[in-house]
Design a protein around this motif. Structure first.
Motif, short mmCIF file in Angstrom:
data_model
loop_
_atom_site.label_atom_id
_atom_site.label_comp_id
_atom_site.label_asym_id
_atom_site.label_seq_id
_atom_site.Cartn_x
_atom_site.Cartn_y
_atom_site.Cartn_z
N UNK A 1 0.83 -1.20 0.00
CA UNK A 1 0.00 0.00 0.00
C UNK A 1 0.87 1.26 0.00
N UNK A 2 0.27 2.35 -0.49
CA UNK A 2 0.94 3.65 -0.50
C UNK A 2 0.56 4.42 0.76
N UNK A 3 1.20 5.58 0.92
CA UNK A 3 0.93 6.41 2.10
C UNK A 3 -0.53 6.88 2.12
N UNK A 4 -1.14 7.02 0.95
CA UNK A 4 -2.55 7.44 0.91
C UNK A 4 -3.45 6.41 1.60
N UNK A 5 -3.16 5.13 1.41
CA UNK A 5 -3.96 4.08 2.06
C UNK A 5 -3.59 3.96 3.53
N UNK A 6 -2.33 4.17 3.85
CA UNK A 6 -1.90 4.11 5.26
C UNK A 6 -2.73 5.06 6.13
N UNK A 7 -3.05 6.24 5.59
CA UNK A 7 -3.80 7.22 6.38
C UNK A 7 -5.23 6.79 6.64
N UNK A 8 -5.71 5.81 5.88
CA UNK A 8 -7.10 5.38 6.01
C UNK A 8 -7.26 4.15 6.88
N UNK B 1 9.65 4.71 -1.17
CA UNK B 1 9.41 6.08 -0.73
C UNK B 1 7.96 6.53 -0.97
N UNK B 2 7.15 5.65 -1.57
CA UNK B 2 5.73 5.97 -1.72
C UNK B 2 4.92 5.54 -0.51
N UNK B 3 5.56 4.85 0.42
CA UNK B 3 4.89 4.32 1.61
C UNK B 3 5.63 4.75 2.87
N UNK B 4 5.08 4.33 4.03
CA UNK B 4 5.74 4.61 5.33
C UNK B 4 6.08 6.09 5.48
N UNK B 5 5.06 6.92 5.35
CA UNK B 5 5.25 8.35 5.48
C UNK B 5 5.68 8.72 6.89
N UNK B 6 6.21 9.91 7.05
CA UNK B 6 6.62 10.38 8.38
C UNK B 6 5.44 10.38 9.33
N UNK B 7 4.27 10.80 8.84
CA UNK B 7 3.09 10.83 9.69
C UNK B 7 2.70 9.43 10.15
N UNK C 1 5.96 -3.82 12.63
CA UNK C 1 5.43 -3.39 11.34
C UNK C 1 6.23 -4.02 10.20
N UNK C 2 5.55 -4.69 9.29
CA UNK C 2 6.15 -5.11 8.03
C UNK C 2 5.91 -3.95 7.08
N UNK C 3 6.96 -3.18 6.82
CA UNK C 3 6.78 -1.94 6.07
C UNK C 3 6.20 -2.22 4.69
N UNK C 4 5.42 -1.27 4.21
CA UNK C 4 4.74 -1.43 2.93
C UNK C 4 5.71 -1.26 1.75
N UNK C 5 5.43 -1.99 0.70
CA UNK C 5 6.12 -1.87 -0.58
C UNK C 5 7.63 -1.94 -0.44
N UNK C 6 8.10 -2.83 0.43
CA UNK C 6 9.53 -3.10 0.57
C UNK C 6 10.32 -1.85 0.96
N UNK C 7 9.68 -0.94 1.69
CA UNK C 7 10.39 0.27 2.10
C UNK C 7 10.40 1.35 1.05
#
Length: 232
Positions: free
Chosen positions: A201-208, A225-231, A217-223
């Motif tokens: 998933x991307x950061x847009x889905x993370x917020x939802x 930069x489109x995922x695991x936002x600072x927020x 946490x198993x970070x999204x998309x192998x780490x």
């Protein structure tokens, strides 16, 4: 939990949590020990094995009630390694399979696993893809007389022995969008300890995501930069 490479033999010890234990981070801080070993006095355990399949995902879980869960199966060609590892644990039946989304680095070895093990339930997002890897998986599922459960937000895989697995995403609004954002996000909780598997998933889905807080946490998309936002 454990992390094992397909270049080595399975490890001899695992992180393990009793249902009323503190989190992995808290335990490690208290003991000032980088390696957490299972307690010989624990009657039940949750074991999470993270398998090194290169640029891909695969995790195998041994649940407190003796059942098992496989989340993704790496790239095409990783099937034999994953199968051998699971067999080395003395396991011939996989109760739950979650294929987070149809990309080959997540479902590449899944057809072989389904062919070589007794399988219980299979969860996949209700999306379509035309790759040969995905079509082979669907044919294998059909040929083995198995059915696919739609993995959608709010679905509960299991809830027993203080261990719970819930799908947090996707909902219907993202099933026609990017395949990565349609990934199944699964949260496994055992007492006070929880693991979050986020697919690609991307950061847009993370917020939802509802209640994404977790110990591991198993970070999204192998780490990516489109995922695991600072927020997040």
């Amino acid at each position: 939990s454990s992390c094992v490479s397909n270049q080595s033999q399975p490890p001899a010890s695992f992180f393990s949590f009793a249902p009323d234990s503190t989190s992995a981070a808290e335990t490690e801080k208290e003991e000032n020990n980088p390696v957490l070993l299972p307690s010989p006095h624990s009657a039940v355990r949750l074991r999470v094995h993270f398998l090194d399949v290169g640029q891909g995902d695969s995790a195998f879980l041994q649940l407190p009630n003796g059942k098992t869960l496989l989340i993704d199966a790496g790239n095409p060609g990783d099937g034999p390694f994953i199968a051998d590892y699971i067999r080395s644990l003395g396991i011939s039946h996989i109760d739950y399979i979650v294929a987070t989304h149809p990309h080959a680095d997540h479902i590449g070895g899944m057809a072989e696993i389904i062919s070589k093990f007794d399988i219980g339930e299979i969860y996949m997002p209700k999306i379509s893809h035309t790759s040969k890897t995905y079509e082979t998986l669907l044919h294998t599922i059909r040929d083995n007389g198995l059915k696919i459960h739609n993995g959608t937000a709010g679905s509960l895989l299991f809830n027993h022995d203080d261990c719970r697995a819930e799908i947090l995403s996707p909902d219907s609004s993202v099933l026609s969008a990017d395949l990565n954002d349609a990934s199944i996000v699964c949260k496994i909780s055992y007492g006070k300890t929880s693991f979050l598997f986020t697919g690609d998933i991307s950061s847009a889905i993370e917020t939802r995501l509802s209640n994404p807080a977790c110990a591991v946490l198993k970070v999204a998309h192998h780490g990516s930069d489109t995922s695991s936002s600072a927020a997040f």
